[in-house]
Design a protein around this motif. Structure first.
Motif, PDB file in Angstrom:
ATOM      1  N   GLN A  63     -33.503  -2.337  31.012  1.00 45.25           N
ATOM      2  CA  GLN A  63     -33.974  -1.886  29.702  1.00 45.25           C
ATOM      3  C   GLN A  63     -35.415  -1.430  29.882  1.00 45.25           C
ATOM      4  O   GLN A  63     -36.243  -2.162  30.430  1.00 45.25           O
ATOM      5  CB  GLN A  63     -33.902  -3.023  28.685  1.00 45.25           C
ATOM      6  N   SER A  64     -35.716  -0.211  29.430  1.00 49.48           N
ATOM      7  CA  SER A  64     -37.053   0.356  29.614  1.00 49.48           C
ATOM      8  C   SER A  64     -37.531   0.991  28.321  1.00 49.48           C
ATOM      9  O   SER A  64     -36.750   1.128  27.361  1.00 49.48           O
ATOM     10  CB  SER A  64     -37.022   1.401  30.739  1.00 49.48           C
ATOM     11  N   SER A  67     -35.237   3.597  27.044  1.00 50.92           N
ATOM     12  CA  SER A  67     -33.833   3.259  26.808  1.00 50.92           C
ATOM     13  C   SER A  67     -33.377   3.749  25.436  1.00 50.92           C
ATOM     14  O   SER A  67     -34.150   3.798  24.474  1.00 50.92           O
ATOM     15  CB  SER A  67     -33.622   1.743  26.899  1.00 50.92           C
ATOM     16  N   GLU A  75     -31.180  -0.187  24.535  1.00 51.20           N
ATOM     17  CA  GLU A  75     -29.963  -0.408  25.317  1.00 51.20           C
ATOM     18  C   GLU A  75     -30.269  -0.970  26.696  1.00 51.20           C
ATOM     19  O   GLU A  75     -31.244  -0.591  27.346  1.00 51.20           O
ATOM     20  CB  GLU A  75     -29.217   0.911  25.475  1.00 51.20           C
ATOM     21  N   ARG A  77     -28.907  -0.752  30.266  1.00 47.71           N
ATOM     22  CA  ARG A  77     -28.027   0.143  31.021  1.00 47.71           C
ATOM     23  C   ARG A  77     -27.545  -0.536  32.295  1.00 47.71           C
ATOM     24  O   ARG A  77     -28.325  -1.122  33.043  1.00 47.71           O
ATOM     25  CB  ARG A  77     -28.776   1.436  31.357  1.00 47.71           C
TER      26      ARG A  77
END
Length: 231
Positions: A63-64, A67, A75, A77
């Motif tokens: 998660q960044s 995201s 989200e 991923r």
């Protein structure tokens, strides 16, 4: 249990269990670290002595600040997985379909965001989640991830076991010939001609067997190669 390497940064070992329950082993973990400077790859691996429960694998999620938003927050991923059979993997974070921007282009975008009141993502955090899940469930996610790629590929992050080149099947006769040939090549140097007969000390045979067993332990497939004398 796990550690993470982001290229150009110190190795990460500060892991947090996020589902710790009394008298129960945690199954979900997270690393949190700055999103900047940007990075394109990340390495996840087991620390020495780590063994997952049978029929499980460690699914890796990220998660960044970039995201996709969801009703429950940004989200997570799915990136891939590691397992007892494959205790480390390199994951590609960026999308290969998007060209890499220059430093000047990155700076221009940051200035544009500041001018328009956008949030400063340079202060954002990345959360890398690790979830111990049934191997069958993780394999299904890996299949979906691989199918979504164009063209599909089988990388280090989309396999639960290490991939090795396929070897040709060899017959029992050929295998026996190679074992005998290995023994003959080793013992020939110890042969001593006595009264017209080639004699080999029994100790030499024991030495060959010890060496042969040791090599089998180190490289179990060496007899299956075209030339078993090559390491």
């Amino acid at each position: 249990m796990f550690s993470v390497i982001v290229p150009g940064r110190p190795c990460l070992t500060d892991i947090a269990a996020i589902d710790a329950q009394p008298n129960a082993q945690p199954t979900k973990f997270a690393f949190t670290f700055p999103a900047y400077p940007k990075f394109n790859h990340i390495v996840v691996f087991f620390l020495p002595g780590t063994v997952l429960p049978p029929d499980t694998a460690a699914a890796i999620y990220i998660q960044s600040p970039e995201s996709k938003p969801t009703p429950n927050g940004p989200e997570f991923r799915f990136l891939g997985a590691i397992s007892n059979e494959k205790p480390s993997a390199i994951f590609k974070i960026g999308s290969s379909s998007q060209p890499r921007r220059s430093e000047a282009e990155e700076e221009d975008q940051m200035l544009d965001e500041d001018a328009t009141g956008a949030r400063d993502v340079t202060n954002g955090q990345v959360t890398l989640g690790i979830s111990i899940e049934p191997a069958q469930s993780v394999a299904a996610q890996l299949a979906t991830l691989n199918a979504s790629r164009n063209p599909p590929e089988l990388s280090s992050s989309t396999a639960l076991v290490r991939q090795t080149p396929q070897q040709k099947q060899i017959t029992t006769k050929v295998l026996a010939q190679r074992i005998i040939g290995n023994a003959f090549n080793f013992l020939a140097s110890f042969a001593d001609n006595k009264q017209g007969e080639e004699m080999v000390p029994l100790k030499s045979f024991r030495d060959w067997w010890t060496k042969f067993e040791r090599r089998i332990d180190v490289d179990p497939s060496f007899l299956e190669r075209e030339d078993p004398t090559q390491t």
